[in-house]
Write an enzyme that holds these catalytic residues in place. Sequence first.
Site, mmCIF file in Angstrom:
data_model
loop_
_atom_site.group_PDB
_atom_site.id
_atom_site.type_symbol
_atom_site.label_atom_id
_atom_site.label_comp_id
_atom_site.label_asym_id
_atom_site.label_seq_id
_atom_site.Cartn_x
_atom_site.Cartn_y
_atom_site.Cartn_z
ATOM 1 N N LYS A 24 0.838 -1.207 0.000
ATOM 2 C CA LYS A 24 0.000 0.000 0.000
ATOM 3 C C LYS A 24 0.876 1.261 0.000
ATOM 4 C CE LYS A 24 -3.354 2.933 0.595
ATOM 5 N NZ LYS A 24 -4.409 3.267 -0.354
ATOM 6 N N LYS A 77 -0.700 11.582 6.406
ATOM 7 C CA LYS A 77 -0.411 10.435 7.288
ATOM 8 C C LYS A 77 0.275 9.310 6.490
ATOM 9 C CE LYS A 77 -3.510 7.514 7.431
ATOM 10 N NZ LYS A 77 -3.907 6.243 6.767
HETATM 11 P P1 NAP Z 1 -12.563 8.965 7.110
HETATM 12 O O1 NAP Z 1 -13.698 9.261 6.193
HETATM 13 O O2 NAP Z 1 -11.875 10.095 7.788
HETATM 14 O O3 NAP Z 1 -13.075 7.909 8.188
HETATM 15 C C1 NAP Z 1 -12.275 7.502 9.250
HETATM 16 C C2 NAP Z 1 -13.055 6.502 10.067
HETATM 17 O O4 NAP Z 1 -12.246 6.072 11.166
HETATM 18 C C3 NAP Z 1 -14.332 7.087 10.690
HETATM 19 O O5 NAP Z 1 -15.304 6.080 10.727
HETATM 20 C C4 NAP Z 1 -13.842 7.445 12.101
HETATM 21 O O6 NAP Z 1 -14.892 7.536 13.051
HETATM 22 C C5 NAP Z 1 -12.962 6.267 12.383
HETATM 23 N N1 NAP Z 1 -12.008 6.498 13.469
HETATM 24 C C6 NAP Z 1 -10.903 7.276 13.423
HETATM 25 N N2 NAP Z 1 -10.243 7.235 14.599
HETATM 26 C C7 NAP Z 1 -10.939 6.383 15.393
HETATM 27 C C8 NAP Z 1 -10.764 5.917 16.722
HETATM 28 N N3 NAP Z 1 -9.718 6.302 17.456
HETATM 29 N N4 NAP Z 1 -11.693 5.062 17.221
HETATM 30 C C9 NAP Z 1 -12.737 4.667 16.474
HETATM 31 N N5 NAP Z 1 -12.976 5.077 15.219
HETATM 32 C C10 NAP Z 1 -12.075 5.919 14.677
HETATM 33 O O7 NAP Z 1 -11.409 8.154 6.363
HETATM 34 P P2 NAP Z 1 -11.475 7.207 5.080
HETATM 35 O O8 NAP Z 1 -11.179 8.036 3.881
HETATM 36 O O9 NAP Z 1 -12.707 6.372 5.135
HETATM 37 O O10 NAP Z 1 -10.160 6.320 5.346
HETATM 38 C C11 NAP Z 1 -10.161 5.210 6.245
HETATM 39 C C12 NAP Z 1 -8.857 4.424 6.037
HETATM 40 O O11 NAP Z 1 -8.792 3.989 4.663
HETATM 41 C C13 NAP Z 1 -7.587 5.271 6.281
HETATM 42 O O12 NAP Z 1 -6.583 4.484 6.847
HETATM 43 C C14 NAP Z 1 -7.209 5.712 4.872
HETATM 44 O O13 NAP Z 1 -5.829 6.005 4.773
HETATM 45 C C15 NAP Z 1 -7.606 4.491 4.061
HETATM 46 N N6 NAP Z 1 -7.891 4.751 2.647
HETATM 47 C C16 NAP Z 1 -8.691 5.792 2.251
HETATM 48 C C17 NAP Z 1 -8.923 6.006 0.887
HETATM 49 C C18 NAP Z 1 -9.764 7.145 0.362
HETATM 50 O O14 NAP Z 1 -9.691 7.417 -0.854
HETATM 51 N N7 NAP Z 1 -10.560 7.812 1.188
HETATM 52 C C19 NAP Z 1 -8.347 5.158 -0.066
HETATM 53 C C20 NAP Z 1 -7.565 4.097 0.367
HETATM 54 C C21 NAP Z 1 -7.339 3.912 1.720
HETATM 55 P P3 NAP Z 1 -15.732 8.927 13.204
HETATM 56 O O15 NAP Z 1 -16.770 8.869 12.126
HETATM 57 O O16 NAP Z 1 -16.280 8.879 14.563
HETATM 58 O O17 NAP Z 1 -14.748 10.062 13.002
#
Ligand code: NAP
Length: 299
Positions: A172, A240
């Site tokens: 990744k 990050k």
């Molecule tokens: P996001 O929309 O910011 O969502 C983050 C999620 O994590 C939310 O559900 C948040 O809960 C939860 N969370 C964060 N800290 C937490 C904690 N301490 N305890 C419990 N829940 C927690 O992010 P995302 O874009 O979906 O990304 C999620 C992961 O996938 C990341 O590692 C990111 O690098 C990876 N990713 C993202 C993409 C993309 O294009 N977006 C692509 C590939 C990989 P709340 O709702 O309460 O804040």
Amino acid sequence: MAEQVGFVGLGIMGQGMAHNLLKAGFSVTVWNRTASKMEPLVEAGARAGRNPADVAAQSDIIVICVSDTPDVEEVILGEGGILEGVKAGSLVIDCSTISPIVTQHIAQTLAERDVAMLDAPISGGSEGAANGTLAIMVGGDAKDFDRAMSVFEAMGKTITHVGEIGAGQTVKLVNQILVVGHALALSEALLFAQAGGVDLRKAIKAVEAGAAGSWMLSYRGPQIVERDWRPGFTIDLQQKDVRLILDAADKLGVPLPGTGLIFQLYRTLQAQGLGSEGNHGLVKALEHLAGFKIEPPTD
Ligand code: NAP
């Protein structure tokens, strides 16, 4: 009986992924820290768990998609975490992008309770999560990979077993070196096109099918032209990932001068309070240096 699936973390990615598990016919129990994000899933037929421990107690396979390394540690090892409720023989699949080394430590802790783990980070953006077309790069035992295949197939299209636990996260980071490099190239190309007086939409169309084509160009290029900064992936999460790359590269002794520069450019955007915008906002750091901006089309 079909395996019961749990899903922890219903953010931009988790929403689409959990919906696709329901669409594929899985029985799904979900949990999200901000409870309101569970509502669309419950309306679609999921059960709401009280906390990650409760999700684990009701599931055989538990998928996680939260932000960063400490967040994965918290939902697995923290109070009310998966470790408190998980049954022996279960499988934890972490789709978050986090440290490969911490991944190996967590897997060891779970193994002491007879719980298996796969690291299965994803790529394909919010569109890929919603459409079930993610690329999923998986580390862990082959037998666990086989067990999880129907879950992966519900969420993704290109599913690759890349090695032992932690290898998924390393691949990744390879992916993310390419993503941020493409974002920088896209930003420079659009500024150059703007200065050269060409129609930006036509310029994108003209080059995207050739050797210069990329996901970043086709999906985020048009967003930049429209000055639409809504995130598929936020600047904070992108930063990050670049930090994870540079930490790993430092340990490996690999020079990554281009990626290091991009880290600093994203930092300038965070310093301006733009961390919650989309990662294609990288162009704003270059606009600042160039002294002009991408103009949205007038028609
Ligand atoms: P996001 O929309 O910011 O969502 C983050 C999620 O994590 C939310 O559900 C948040 O809960 C939860 N969370 C964060 N800290 C937490 C904690 N301490 N305890 C419990 N829940 C927690 O992010 P995302 O874009 O979906 O990304 C999620 C992961 O996938 C990341 O590692 C990111 O690098 C990876 N990713 C993202 C993409 C993309 O294009 N977006 C692509 C590939 C990989 P709340 O709702 O309460 O804040």
